[in-house]
Design a protein around this motif. Structure first.
Motif, PDB file in Angstrom:
ATOM      1  N   SER A 134     -24.324   5.896   2.149  1.00 29.75           N
ATOM      2  CA  SER A 134     -23.840   6.133   0.782  1.00 29.75           C
ATOM      3  C   SER A 134     -23.072   7.455   0.720  1.00 29.75           C
ATOM      4  N   SER A 175     -26.420   5.410  -4.355  1.00 31.57           N
ATOM      5  CA  SER A 175     -27.607   4.976  -3.618  1.00 31.57           C
ATOM      6  C   SER A 175     -27.737   3.467  -3.715  1.00 31.57           C
ATOM      7  N   GLN A 176     -27.628   2.797  -2.586  1.00 33.77           N
ATOM      8  CA  GLN A 176     -27.783   1.347  -2.580  1.00 33.77           C
ATOM      9  C   GLN A 176     -29.097   0.958  -3.244  1.00 33.77           C
ATOM     10  N   SER A 177     -30.190   1.561  -2.775  1.00 31.25           N
ATOM     11  CA  SER A 177     -31.527   1.161  -3.242  1.00 31.25           C
ATOM     12  C   SER A 177     -31.849   1.722  -4.621  1.00 31.25           C
ATOM     13  N   THR A 193     -33.892   6.427  -3.316  1.00 28.30           N
ATOM     14  CA  THR A 193     -33.948   7.454  -2.267  1.00 28.30           C
ATOM     15  C   THR A 193     -34.497   8.777  -2.815  1.00 28.30           C
ATOM     16  N   SER A 220     -26.775  -0.701   6.393  1.00 25.40           N
ATOM     17  CA  SER A 220     -26.025  -1.058   5.193  1.00 25.40           C
ATOM     18  C   SER A 220     -24.600  -1.473   5.552  1.00 25.40           C
ATOM     19  N   GLU A 249     -27.337   3.392  14.887  1.00 24.01           N
ATOM     20  CA  GLU A 249     -28.621   3.027  14.284  1.00 24.01           C
ATOM     21  C   GLU A 249     -29.140   1.673  14.743  1.00 24.01           C
TER      22      GLU A 249
END
Ligand code: F6R
Length: 596
Positions: free
Chosen positions: A301, A345-347, A350, A398, A480
């Protein structure tokens, strides 16, 4: 990062809790456990490793209508069976699962729990022992849980079973996500909607320091002081099929290939009845009127934020700074009079971002969250929210959330002040089409991954300007999931030291999508090539040379990261696949990082 799920109702709870835990797997975990209330006994099964291990070791004859489950991502105590949740009080009356970290566990052990024998190394055990201690002191169960909450410093989402009341599930929350799910003849709790989506799509948001008493017929929410909270539930716009892999071998591939669809969805969500761009005028005005925009984010992000800065400065002439959330508190910049803080923030959960949000709200500044998860903590707590509309992203790495973030940022920048007269929708439509053609070429990326990456210990992505920011994300994807040590580097900076790492065969992938840097980056490619690097170029067609490995159809240069990331995502995917890595759940990583 850790997940909890709980159910009280009429069906066999084992299947429901295991299904919920599997839906939470994407968050990352290293052990899992389940507790089932079965005829005044509480049956516990917990194991290190995958949920499949748990399935294997469970007693198939156990059944019950009340249960809790947990996926653990170790913080206090190594990942092993003993430290896995659920944990029980000494008498075994209370059984509990916990997400989060208790900061004052030592202090509480000394103050209240001298003489108690602890069986694990976890901070969680302190919570369940405290509840038992306060009940032993004469408090009701509800009061004892609220009393315990008032003693805890840190973060927690808790699900608790009292073996003396098999009809009630207790829960509590502070700084760690928790939702309650409302069903017909049953009710649930979970760390996110995904854990419950196979059973319900009606949810209650739970605020910090709230306590829940749940039976099959009711969800009662209370403040920590015991005052009843009345709240309307909401309907989530996801359904169970959004969380399935379908015919794809991995979620990551599914999510890579969903990107053209997501771009089109974003255009439809952010347009008015005439098909023109539309964003809530209050949000647009807040960006327009701020002195400076601060983008706060982590990981992927953050990389989207770096691209966003280019949009705000080049399209809207709005000064913008992008700061890694976990660094903000230590290096807070000198702020102008009227800053605006944007959290990407995707979620939406965080913890590093949330710490900044809490801080800047205390300072009285305006806030905006850009997230994929409606109702998430960062969304609820910011003044405004822009949704990504990317659909659930399950793979830990992501992909579609990154491109969705960039697409929404480009629309917002153009709404604020379109000084370069860019037709964003026209360009995004081209991008969606180009993404499709790039996805069609995936067999080629597999070959490149095989030739350049699979046998390498390390790798570089190099680029300048926008391409450099793209390289940061491309390298994060590769490292990752494939564990190949990869650096995203400013191509011109390499010669100032890092070029010493280039040896015979080191893969160097250069990205060239900007005309003004084309020749300089090509010089940098020559520099590494003469030192033995195995080079590979990803370029835009109008800037390409015959030897370039991957050529992207011409798109607008400002939006080019949206296209150029596709081959990079696939290179990471295939490198990981060919190395036999766990693509959707890479080691040590969690999808939703809820600790600072
Ligand atoms: C990498 C990745 C992470 C997240 C980071 C922030 O593929 O997904 O780097 O981007 O943990 O998470 P969110 O966006 O949920 O705040």
């Amino acid at each position: 990062m850790c997940g909890i799920v709980g159910y009280v109702g009429f069906e066999d709870v084992k299947k429901i809790i295991l299904c919920g835990l599997e839906k939470l797997e994407y968050r990352g975990y290293d052990s899992a456990g389940i507790a089932i209330a079965d005829n005044n006994n509480v049956y516990i099964c917990k194991e290190k490793g995958r949920i499949s291990n748990l399935r294997e070791c469970m007693d198939g004859t156990v059944s019950g209508k009340l249960g809790i489950g947990h996926t653990r991502w170790a913080t206090h105590g190594v990942p092993n069976k003993i430290n896995s949740h659920p944990h029980q009080s000494s008498s075994k009356r209370f059984t509990l699962v916990h997400n989060g970290i208790i900061e004052n566990e030592e202090e509480l052990r000394h103050k209240y729990l001298n003489g108690i024998k602890f069986t694990s190394d976890t901070d969680t055990e302190v919570i369940v022992q405290l509840i038992e201690k306060f009940v032993g002191d004469g408090e009701s169960v509800e009061l004892a849980i609220r009393h315990t909450m008032s003693e805890l410093k840190g973060s927690y989402a808790l699900a608790i079973i009292d073996s003396e009341d098999m009809n009630t599930l207790y829960a509590a929350k502070n700084k760690t996500p928790l939702l309650a799910g409302k069903g017909e003849g049953f009710n649930m709790i979970g760390s996110d909607a995904m854990a419950m989506i196979n059973y319900t799509n009606i949810f209650y948001e739970i605020e910090d320091k709230e306590f829940l008493k749940i039976t099959r017929d009711s969800i009662e929410i209370y403040t920590i002081y015991g005052n009843r909270v009345l709240r309307e539930p909401y309907k989530a716009d996801i359904d169970a099929s959004d969380t399935e892999k379908g015919t794809y071998p991995h979620y990551m591939m599914k999510e890579i290939e969903e990107q053209p669809f997501v771009i089109r969805k974003i255009m439809s969500e952010y347009s008015d009845d005439n098909g023109n761009m539309y964003i809530d005028p209050e949000i647009v005005e807040n960006v327009r009127s701020c002195d400076k925009l601060y983008i706060i984010a982590c990981g992927t992000s953050y990389h989207a934020g770096l691209i966003g800065k280019q949009f705000f400065e080049k399209i809207a002439a709005k000064p913008t700074e992008v700061i890694i959330a976990s660094e903000f508190i230590y290096n807070m910049p000198l702020l102008p009079e009227n800053p605006l803080f944007m959290f990407i923030s995707q979620s939406g959960e965080t913890a590093d971002c949330r710490a900044v949000l809490v801080k800047v709200k205390e300072m009285g500044y305006k806030t905006l969250t850009l997230t994929n998860v409606k109702g998430s903590t960062l969304s609820r707590e910011a003044d405004n929210t822009l949704l990504l509309h990317a659909g659930p992203e399950i793979a830990v790495a992501s992909t579609k959330a990154y491109t969705a973030q960039i697409a929404v940022l480009s629309i917002l920048a153009a709404m604020v002040d379109n000084r370069v007269n860019i037709d964003i929708f026209k360009e995004l439509s081209k991008i969606a089409y180009t993404m499709e053609t790039l996805c069609d070429d995936k067999d080629n990326y597999r070959e490149f991954a095989e030739k350049y990456l699979v046998n390498s210990r390390n790798c570089f992505y190099i680029g300048r300007s926008m391409d450099y920011y793209l390289c940061l994300e491309a390298s994060l994807k590769l490292k990752e999931i494939s564990y190949i040590q990869t650096e995203g580097f400013a191509a011109g900076e390499l010669k100032h030291g890092t070029i010493a790492l280039i040896e015979q065969g080191t893969p160097v992938i250069a990205v060239i999508t900007q005309e003004n840097i084309n020749l300089n980056t090509r010089s940098n490619i020559k520099e590494v090539k003469t030192r033995g690097a195995a080079t590979m170029v990803i370029s835009l067609r109008r800037l390409s040379q015959e030897t370039d490995a991957i050529v992207i159809d011409d798109v607008n240069e400002l939006l080019s990261p949206l296209a150029a990331i596709i081959p990079a995502q696939y290179l990471a995917y295939y490198a990981a696949l060919l190395k036999g890595c766990d693509i959707d759940k890479p080691r040590n990583l969690a999808k939703s990082v809820t600790v600072e």
